[in-house]
Design an enzyme around this catalytic site. Structure first.
Site, PDB file in Angstrom:
ATOM      1  N   LYS A  12       0.823  -1.204   0.000  1.00  0.00           N
ATOM      2  CA  LYS A  12       0.000   0.000   0.000  1.00  0.00           C
ATOM      3  C   LYS A  12       0.861   1.260   0.000  1.00  0.00           C
ATOM      4  CE  LYS A  12      -3.845  -0.026  -0.112  1.00  0.00           C
ATOM      5  NZ  LYS A  12      -4.771  -0.126  -1.269  1.00  0.00           N
ATOM      6  N   HIS A  50      -1.759   3.782  -7.350  1.00  0.00           N
ATOM      7  CA  HIS A  50      -3.047   4.426  -7.644  1.00  0.00           C
ATOM      8  C   HIS A  50      -2.811   5.846  -8.147  1.00  0.00           C
ATOM      9  CE1 HIS A  50      -4.954   0.997  -5.790  1.00  0.00           C
ATOM     10  NE2 HIS A  50      -4.334   1.227  -4.650  1.00  0.00           N
TER      11      HIS A  50
END
Length: 348
Positions: free
Chosen positions: A75, A93
Site C-alpha cells: 500500500k 493508484h
C-alpha cells in the site's frame, strides 16, 4: 546484484506482505539480495524470513536503504511530501487522475526515483500478472452482507477487523445473517474479484445474479441493479465505463439497500457509482447515503487485508515469477511498468 528491500506496511489495518519466506528463499537462491524489515503488524512472522536467510532491517527504515535497493511494499507510502529517490514497487493508484496519485508522482519527480506500479505489471496481452482480486471480492462481499445484516437490525455496520482465516469470517457472517436473505447482483462476475464475491455469497446461501461484459454491453441504464438488495461492483473504472448506479438511485424506487463498491475508485472521473464520493474504512465501513429506505455504500480500499494470510500467500505466489525476473528490469513486465511510469511522470 539486485537488492530487494521488503518494507513494513505503515498504513493502519494493513497486515499483508507480497513475499512469503518460501518465496524469499527462492529469490536468494536466484542470486537476489533480500532485506526484510521487522514489522509489528505483518501477518507472516519475521522468523520465517530469518530462517530463509534474509537480512533483517528495523521497521520503517526503508528511507535509509542503499540507493540501489528496490523498495517493495503493497500500500501507499506515508504522505509526508518527501522526495522519493529509490525505485519502488507498490500499488501507487497514480495513473487515473487521483489527486493523491499526482502528489505521489511529484515526489518521484522531485527525488528522481521510479515507480513500478503493481497495477501496471502486465503480460503481453495486458493482463495483470498478479492481483489480490479474488480475496478483495471475497472480503468485499462479506462486508456488504454485514452492512445488510446491520440494516436488518435497524443499525449501521460497525467496525470490522482481520480474521485468522476465511472459516472464521464465514462463521461470524452466518451468525449475523437472518432469513429472508438478500439477493446480490455481481458485475464483473467472470473476473478474479467477481469470482471471489460470488464464492462468498454462495458460501452463505445468498442468491447471486452474475453479470459480465455481455450483460453490460448495452451501456445502460440498468434497472436490474435497483431490483437487487445488494449490488457488488467488481470492475475497475475505465474510460467508457457505463454508470451502474446513477445519482438518482437514492430516491428512485428500489429494492437496493447496500452497494459494495469493491473496485473502490470513487474519485475517478469514470466511477460507475454516482451516489458517493469518498472511500469508507475499517472503523466506519458503511456510508449511509440515503434514509427511508436506507442505502449504504461500503468501499474499503484494502479489503484483502481482512484475510491477510490467505491473501498474502495467494498474491505472493502469483508475483514470484516476476520477482525472479528483476535482473531484467528493462524488459517484460518491468519494462512495461517503467514505460507506463515514464508516460505519466512526463505530465507532472
Amino acid at each position: 546484484m539486485i537488492h530487494l528491500w521488503v518494507r513494513a506496511e505503515q498504513r493502519p489495518n494493513e497486515e499483508r506482505v507480497a513475499l512469503t519466506p518460501e518465496g524469499a528463499a527462492e529469490l536468494l537462491r536466484a542470486g537476489i539480495r533480500v532485506t526484510v524489515e521487522e514489522s509489528s503488524v505483518r501477518a507472516i512472522p519475521i522468523d520465517g524470513y530469518v530462517a530463509a536467510g534474509c537480512e533483517i532491517a528495523p521497521e520503517n527504515s526503508w528511507p535509509e536503504a542503499p540507493a540501489e535497493a528496490i523498495i517493495f511494499g503493497i500500500k501507499e507510502l506515508p504522505e509526508d511530501g518527501t522526495p522519493l529517490p529509490h525505485r519502488h514497487i507498490l500499488f501507487g493508484h497514480a495513473y487515473k487522475g487521483q489527486p493523491a496519485g499526482r502528489i505521489l508522482l511529484q515526489r518521484f519527480k522531485a527525488g528522481g526515483g521510479t515507480l513500478y506500479d503493481l497495477e501496471s505489471l502486465v503480460d503481453e496481452s495486458g493482463r495483470r500478472v498478479a492481483a489480490f482480486g479474488y480475496w478483495a471480492g471475497y472480503a468485499g462481499a462479506a462486508v456488504a452482507l454485514k452492512c445488510w445484516a446491520a440494516q436488518s437490525r435497524g443499525a449501521i455496520c460497525g467496525p470490522v477487523s482481520t480474521y485468522p482465516g476465511k472459516e472464521a469470517l464465514l462463521a461470524e457472517l452466518r451468525a449475523e445473517l437472518s432469513a429472508p436473505l438478500p439477493r446480490a447482483l455481481v458485475i464483473g462476475a467472470l473476473g478474479r474479484v467477481g469470482t471471489g464475491a460470488s464464492d462468498l455469497c454462495d458460501a452463505v446461501g445468498v442468491e447471486v445474479t452474475r453479470w459480465d461484459m455481455a450483460e453490460t454491453a448495452s451501456g445502460g441504464p440498468f434497472p436490474e441493479v435497483l431490483a437487487h438488495e445488494i449490488f457488488l461492483n467488481c470492475i475497475l473504472a475505465r474510460p467508457g465505463c457505463p454508470v451502474f448506479v446513477p445519482a438518482s438511485a437514492k430516491t428512485d424506487p428500489r429494492a437496493l439497500r447496500v452497494i459494495g463498491d469493491i473496485a473502490c475508485d470513487p474519485t475517478s472521473d469514470f466511477s460507475p457509482i454516482k451516489v458517493y464520493d469518498h472511500v469508507t474504512d475499517w472503523q466506519e465501513p458503511a456510508l449511509r447515503v440515503h434514509d427511508a429506505p436506507p442505502l449504504d455504500v461500503t468501499a474499503i480500499d484494502n479489503l484483502p487485508s481482512l484475510l491477510p494470510v490467505e491473501s498474502s500467500e495467494d498474491y505472493a505466489a502469483q508475483l514470484l515469477p516476476s520477482l525472479l525476473a528483476l535482473e531484467a528490469l528493462d524488459q517484460g513486465v518491468w519494462g512495461r511498468a517503467k514505460a507506463e511510469f515514464d508516460r505519466h511522470i512526463a505530465t507532472v
